[in-house]
Design a protein around this motif. Sequence first.
Motif, PDB file in Angstrom:
ATOM      1  N   HIS A 168      63.416  50.617  38.121  1.00  0.00           N
ATOM      2  CA  HIS A 168      62.780  49.802  39.153  1.00  0.00           C
ATOM      3  C   HIS A 168      61.733  50.624  39.911  1.00  0.00           C
ATOM      4  O   HIS A 168      60.601  50.182  40.107  1.00  0.00           O
ATOM      5  CB  HIS A 168      63.848  49.269  40.104  1.00  0.00           C
ATOM      6  CG  HIS A 168      63.321  48.502  41.256  1.00  0.00           C
ATOM      7  ND1 HIS A 168      62.856  47.217  41.131  1.00  0.00           N
ATOM      8  CD2 HIS A 168      63.178  48.842  42.552  1.00  0.00           C
ATOM      9  CE1 HIS A 168      62.452  46.791  42.317  1.00  0.00           C
ATOM     10  NE2 HIS A 168      62.634  47.758  43.198  1.00  0.00           N
ATOM     11  N   HIS A 169      62.096  51.820  40.308  1.00  0.00           N
ATOM     12  CA  HIS A 169      61.171  52.669  41.054  1.00  0.00           C
ATOM     13  C   HIS A 169      60.033  53.176  40.183  1.00  0.00           C
ATOM     14  O   HIS A 169      58.914  53.339  40.665  1.00  0.00           O
ATOM     15  CB  HIS A 169      61.923  53.824  41.714  1.00  0.00           C
ATOM     16  CG  HIS A 169      62.709  53.374  42.900  1.00  0.00           C
ATOM     17  ND1 HIS A 169      63.294  54.253  43.775  1.00  0.00           N
ATOM     18  CD2 HIS A 169      63.005  52.131  43.373  1.00  0.00           C
ATOM     19  CE1 HIS A 169      63.914  53.565  44.735  1.00  0.00           C
ATOM     20  NE2 HIS A 169      63.751  52.284  44.496  1.00  0.00           N
TER      21      HIS A 169
ATOM     22  N   ALA B 259      72.126  53.869  39.222  1.00  0.00           N
ATOM     23  CA  ALA B 259      71.086  54.899  39.236  1.00  0.00           C
ATOM     24  C   ALA B 259      70.081  54.673  38.110  1.00  0.00           C
ATOM     25  O   ALA B 259      68.867  54.826  38.317  1.00  0.00           O
ATOM     26  CB  ALA B 259      71.710  56.287  39.129  1.00  0.00           C
ATOM     27  N   ALA B 260      70.553  54.302  36.938  1.00  0.00           N
ATOM     28  CA  ALA B 260      69.655  54.064  35.808  1.00  0.00           C
ATOM     29  C   ALA B 260      68.745  52.873  36.074  1.00  0.00           C
ATOM     30  O   ALA B 260      67.538  52.929  35.795  1.00  0.00           O
ATOM     31  CB  ALA B 260      70.466  53.850  34.529  1.00  0.00           C
ATOM     32  N   MET B 261      69.301  51.813  36.632  1.00  0.00           N
ATOM     33  CA  MET B 261      68.484  50.630  36.902  1.00  0.00           C
ATOM     34  C   MET B 261      67.500  50.873  38.044  1.00  0.00           C
ATOM     35  O   MET B 261      66.347  50.447  37.978  1.00  0.00           O
ATOM     36  CB  MET B 261      69.363  49.426  37.188  1.00  0.00           C
ATOM     37  CG  MET B 261      70.098  48.949  35.935  1.00  0.00           C
ATOM     38  SD  MET B 261      70.918  47.392  36.159  1.00  0.00           S
ATOM     39  CE  MET B 261      69.542  46.292  35.868  1.00  0.00           C
ATOM     40  N   ILE B 262      67.921  51.565  39.079  1.00  0.00           N
ATOM     41  CA  ILE B 262      67.030  51.801  40.212  1.00  0.00           C
ATOM     42  C   ILE B 262      65.918  52.776  39.806  1.00  0.00           C
ATOM     43  O   ILE B 262      64.789  52.678  40.294  1.00  0.00           O
ATOM     44  CB  ILE B 262      67.803  52.264  41.467  1.00  0.00           C
ATOM     45  CG1 ILE B 262      67.027  51.906  42.742  1.00  0.00           C
ATOM     46  CG2 ILE B 262      68.099  53.737  41.447  1.00  0.00           C
ATOM     47  CD1 ILE B 262      66.942  50.465  43.043  1.00  0.00           C
TER      48      ILE B 262
ATOM     49  N   ARG C 112      60.998  45.025  33.964  1.00  0.00           N
ATOM     50  CA  ARG C 112      62.131  44.127  33.686  1.00  0.00           C
ATOM     51  C   ARG C 112      62.719  44.370  32.304  1.00  0.00           C
ATOM     52  O   ARG C 112      63.934  44.343  32.130  1.00  0.00           O
ATOM     53  CB  ARG C 112      61.688  42.674  33.840  1.00  0.00           C
ATOM     54  CG  ARG C 112      61.471  42.281  35.269  1.00  0.00           C
ATOM     55  CD  ARG C 112      61.124  40.804  35.376  1.00  0.00           C
ATOM     56  NE  ARG C 112      60.729  40.472  36.710  1.00  0.00           N
ATOM     57  CZ  ARG C 112      59.567  39.932  37.039  1.00  0.00           C
ATOM     58  NH1 ARG C 112      58.679  39.643  36.120  1.00  0.00           N
ATOM     59  NH2 ARG C 112      59.286  39.660  38.297  1.00  0.00           N
ATOM     60  N   LYS C 113      61.851  44.607  31.315  1.00  0.00           N
ATOM     61  CA  LYS C 113      62.338  44.893  29.960  1.00  0.00           C
ATOM     62  C   LYS C 113      63.196  46.156  29.956  1.00  0.00           C
ATOM     63  O   LYS C 113      64.243  46.195  29.314  1.00  0.00           O
ATOM     64  CB  LYS C 113      61.173  45.057  28.989  1.00  0.00           C
ATOM     65  CG  LYS C 113      60.525  43.774  28.567  1.00  0.00           C
ATOM     66  CD  LYS C 113      59.398  44.072  27.583  1.00  0.00           C
ATOM     67  CE  LYS C 113      58.620  42.835  27.236  1.00  0.00           C
ATOM     68  NZ  LYS C 113      57.475  43.147  26.353  1.00  0.00           N
TER      69      LYS C 113
ATOM     70  N   ALA D  45      57.502  50.616  40.311  1.00  0.00           N
ATOM     71  CA  ALA D  45      56.743  50.690  41.566  1.00  0.00           C
ATOM     72  C   ALA D  45      55.690  51.795  41.497  1.00  0.00           C
ATOM     73  O   ALA D  45      54.554  51.609  41.956  1.00  0.00           O
ATOM     74  CB  ALA D  45      57.687  50.929  42.738  1.00  0.00           C
ATOM     75  N   VAL D  46      56.036  52.926  40.919  1.00  0.00           N
ATOM     76  CA  VAL D  46      55.073  54.024  40.767  1.00  0.00           C
ATOM     77  C   VAL D  46      53.922  53.583  39.862  1.00  0.00           C
ATOM     78  O   VAL D  46      52.747  53.811  40.167  1.00  0.00           O
ATOM     79  CB  VAL D  46      55.755  55.297  40.219  1.00  0.00           C
ATOM     80  CG1 VAL D  46      54.729  56.342  39.786  1.00  0.00           C
ATOM     81  CG2 VAL D  46      56.717  55.862  41.247  1.00  0.00           C
ATOM     82  N   ASP D  47      54.251  52.930  38.762  1.00  0.00           N
ATOM     83  CA  ASP D  47      53.222  52.456  37.842  1.00  0.00           C
ATOM     84  C   ASP D  47      52.268  51.482  38.533  1.00  0.00           C
ATOM     85  O   ASP D  47      51.047  51.545  38.356  1.00  0.00           O
ATOM     86  CB  ASP D  47      53.846  51.789  36.618  1.00  0.00           C
ATOM     87  CG  ASP D  47      54.649  52.751  35.760  1.00  0.00           C
ATOM     88  OD1 ASP D  47      54.490  53.985  35.910  1.00  0.00           O
ATOM     89  OD2 ASP D  47      55.457  52.263  34.942  1.00  0.00           O
ATOM     90  N   MET D  48      52.825  50.579  39.342  1.00  0.00           N
ATOM     91  CA  MET D  48      51.990  49.615  40.053  1.00  0.00           C
ATOM     92  C   MET D  48      51.131  50.304  41.111  1.00  0.00           C
ATOM     93  O   MET D  48      49.960  49.947  41.301  1.00  0.00           O
ATOM     94  CB  MET D  48      52.858  48.526  40.672  1.00  0.00           C
ATOM     95  CG  MET D  48      53.482  47.624  39.615  1.00  0.00           C
ATOM     96  SD  MET D  48      54.590  46.401  40.296  1.00  0.00           S
ATOM     97  CE  MET D  48      53.411  45.286  41.042  1.00  0.00           C
ATOM     98  N   ALA D  49      51.668  51.300  41.786  1.00  0.00           N
ATOM     99  CA  ALA D  49      50.899  52.040  42.784  1.00  0.00           C
ATOM    100  C   ALA D  49      49.736  52.777  42.114  1.00  0.00           C
ATOM    101  O   ALA D  49      48.624  52.834  42.659  1.00  0.00           O
ATOM    102  CB  ALA D  49      51.802  53.026  43.525  1.00  0.00           C
TER     103      ALA D  49
END
Length: 81
Positions: free
Chosen positions: A66-67, A60-63, A43-44, A70-74
């Motif tokens: 965001h992705h 594109a920069a925001m997604i 979010r930051k 998701a990679v970090d959480m995975a």
Amino acid sequence: MAAISFSAPAQTPATQPNQPVTDSEAAKSGMLMDMRDSMTEMRKSMDAMKPSGDIDYNFAAMIRAHHQGAVDMAELKLKKG
């Protein structure tokens, strides 16, 4: 426009959404806190982006941020889950 429908597997009481985490291993590993930290960082990163005037670039920069979250959480899930 086509409609897409996804069916979810039946949920048991143990897999209901918003259930508290009771797995002692997850609690011991601090995974929940690590996941929250990852979300906060994502979010930051998204909030720090300045509009460029190009909506496609902004998206594109925001997604991407965001992705990356998701990679970090995975990766956390693979290490600690």
